[in-house]
Write a protein that holds these residues in place. Structure first.
Motif, PDB file in Angstrom:
ATOM      1  N   GLY A 164       0.798  -1.231   0.000  1.00 51.26           N
ATOM      2  CA  GLY A 164       0.000   0.000   0.000  1.00 51.26           C
ATOM      3  C   GLY A 164       0.825   1.273   0.000  1.00 51.26           C
ATOM      4  O   GLY A 164       0.273   2.362  -0.147  1.00 51.26           O
ATOM      5  N   LYS A 165       2.155   1.157   0.172  1.00 50.23           N
ATOM      6  CA  LYS A 165       2.991   2.373   0.159  1.00 50.23           C
ATOM      7  C   LYS A 165       4.009   2.293  -0.961  1.00 50.23           C
ATOM      8  O   LYS A 165       4.570   1.217  -1.205  1.00 50.23           O
ATOM      9  CB  LYS A 165       3.719   2.530   1.491  1.00 50.23           C
ATOM     10  N   PRO A 166       4.298   3.425  -1.621  1.00 50.55           N
ATOM     11  CA  PRO A 166       5.297   3.375  -2.684  1.00 50.55           C
ATOM     12  C   PRO A 166       6.711   3.217  -2.137  1.00 50.55           C
ATOM     13  O   PRO A 166       6.999   3.591  -1.001  1.00 50.55           O
ATOM     14  CB  PRO A 166       5.136   4.727  -3.391  1.00 50.55           C
ATOM     15  N   ILE A 167       7.581   2.672  -2.973  1.00 46.32           N
ATOM     16  CA  ILE A 167       8.982   2.479  -2.613  1.00 46.32           C
ATOM     17  C   ILE A 167       9.781   3.697  -3.104  1.00 46.32           C
ATOM     18  O   ILE A 167       9.563   4.177  -4.224  1.00 46.32           O
ATOM     19  CB  ILE A 167       9.509   1.172  -3.255  1.00 46.32           C
ATOM     20  N   ARG A 168      10.680   4.202  -2.243  1.00 47.04           N
ATOM     21  CA  ARG A 168      11.479   5.392  -2.589  1.00 47.04           C
ATOM     22  C   ARG A 168      12.822   4.941  -3.166  1.00 47.04           C
ATOM     23  O   ARG A 168      13.758   4.600  -2.447  1.00 47.04           O
ATOM     24  CB  ARG A 168      11.702   6.226  -1.322  1.00 47.04           C
ATOM     25  N   GLY A 169      12.878   4.907  -4.481  1.00 46.89           N
ATOM     26  CA  GLY A 169      14.103   4.493  -5.150  1.00 46.89           C
ATOM     27  C   GLY A 169      13.759   3.532  -6.275  1.00 46.89           C
ATOM     28  O   GLY A 169      12.589   3.310  -6.574  1.00 46.89           O
ATOM     29  N   GLY A 170      14.802   2.982  -6.928  1.00 50.30           N
ATOM     30  CA  GLY A 170      14.545   2.031  -7.998  1.00 50.30           C
ATOM     31  C   GLY A 170      13.721   2.659  -9.116  1.00 50.30           C
ATOM     32  O   GLY A 170      13.972   3.805  -9.513  1.00 50.30           O
TER      33      GLY A 170
END
Ligand code: BG6
Length: 290
Positions: free
Chosen positions: A70-76
């Protein structure tokens, strides 16, 4: 599908294995004689790629990233779709759309002489998405979008790639200098600068129009990353710099020094118009040059 079943159905000998990341998210790990890489099914998120001829990861990942359903990933490489940044009319909806925090389905994996290919699919808001990632000496990303509605629809899309850099002040970005741009901070349009981009402050720009080959020059890492997009009608360049970094809960205060985003996109006046059932693909290839 649980991790052992994924491994059984989609694992490829020593080249691709599935395991549970310490966060609990399911992770695919690629290890070949071309590259090391990893991805999450969550967001169909490419988290790591490092061809063996470079000493550093190519993709930046924040040490403070959320790694939660449910939460976005910071990076990639987060995927922004079907809108970019804030929703135009409903502020309760998440920034950058619905798919970077969605659980994608893994459809197919295979290996050939050049790459390990992974195909993900997701259906959302009457769009069918098919995302193909080829992990090799180059990294190739291709997102196919099909409008399953009976009427024409439009959408915005961005492959919001975070690049790892040695020292942001030394980095330059070549290839966008002939294009005018919209500065998202001042909301003003500016004419083409005619010079490579350098980062000296918060930078948040949309370059409308198709770009040619873009080069991210990184003298500290003694390398240049070539970015070659296909069917992309905009490019976003972003670095949050000091104050915005402090405001982002999922980003370290000093991490702006080691990253920049160069996003292959079709957004704003260059958004994609989709006739029913006619597929549209946006793609990009990254190559590390010495
Ligand atoms: C960039 C936008 O693409 O993404 C910026 O141009 C934004 O305005 C940045 O701040 C990060 O967005 P988010 O939603 O991941 O914090």
């Amino acid at each position: 599908m649980d991790t052992p079943s994924l491994q059984q159905a989609f694992g490829i000998d020593s080249a691709l294995r599935f395991e549970e990341h310490k966060s609990g998210l399911v992770q695919g790990i690629v290890s070949t004689n071309k590259c090391e890489a990893s991805f999450f099914l969550h967001g169909a998120h490419v988290a790591h790629w490092q061809p063996l001829h470079t000493a550093w990861p190519v993709l930046f990942m924040s040490q403070k990233s959320y790694l939660e359903p449910g939460k976005p990933i910071r990076g990639g490489v987060p995927i922004c779709f079907p809108w970019f940044s804030a929703h135009p009319t409903d502020s309760s909806l998440p920034a950058h759309g619905l798919v970077r925090q969605a659980a994608w389905e893994l459809m197919k994996t295979q290996q050939n002489d050049h790459a390990v290919s992974v195909v993900f699919e997701l259906s959302i808001e009457s769009f069918d998405l098919r995302y193909t990632v080829d992990f090799g000496r180059t990294l190739q990303l291709a997102l196919q979008i099909v409008n399953c509605d009976s009427q024409a629809r439009d959408c915005e899309v961005a492959l919001h790639t975070y690049f790892d850099v040695g020292a942001i002040e030394e980095v330059s970005v070549e290839g966008l200098e002939p294009l005018p741009f919209l500065d998202q901070l001042t909301k003003s349009k500016y004419p083409a600068e005619g010079a490579p981009i350098r980062f000296e402050r918060e930078t948040d720009r949309i370059y409308p129009g198709a770009a040619g080959k873009i080069l991210l020059n990184d003298p500290q890492r003694s390398r240049t990353i070539a970015i070659e997009a296909e069917h992309s009608q905009s490019t976003v360049v972003w670095n949050p710099w000091i104050e915005k970094s402090k405001r982002m809960p999922d980003f370290g205060d000093d991490e702006y020094l080691r990253m920049c985003c160069i996003e292959t996109a079709s957004i704003r006046e260059n958004r994609i118009q989709l006739e029913p059932q006619v597929p549209s693909t946006i793609a990009v290839t990254y190559t590390v040059l010495p």
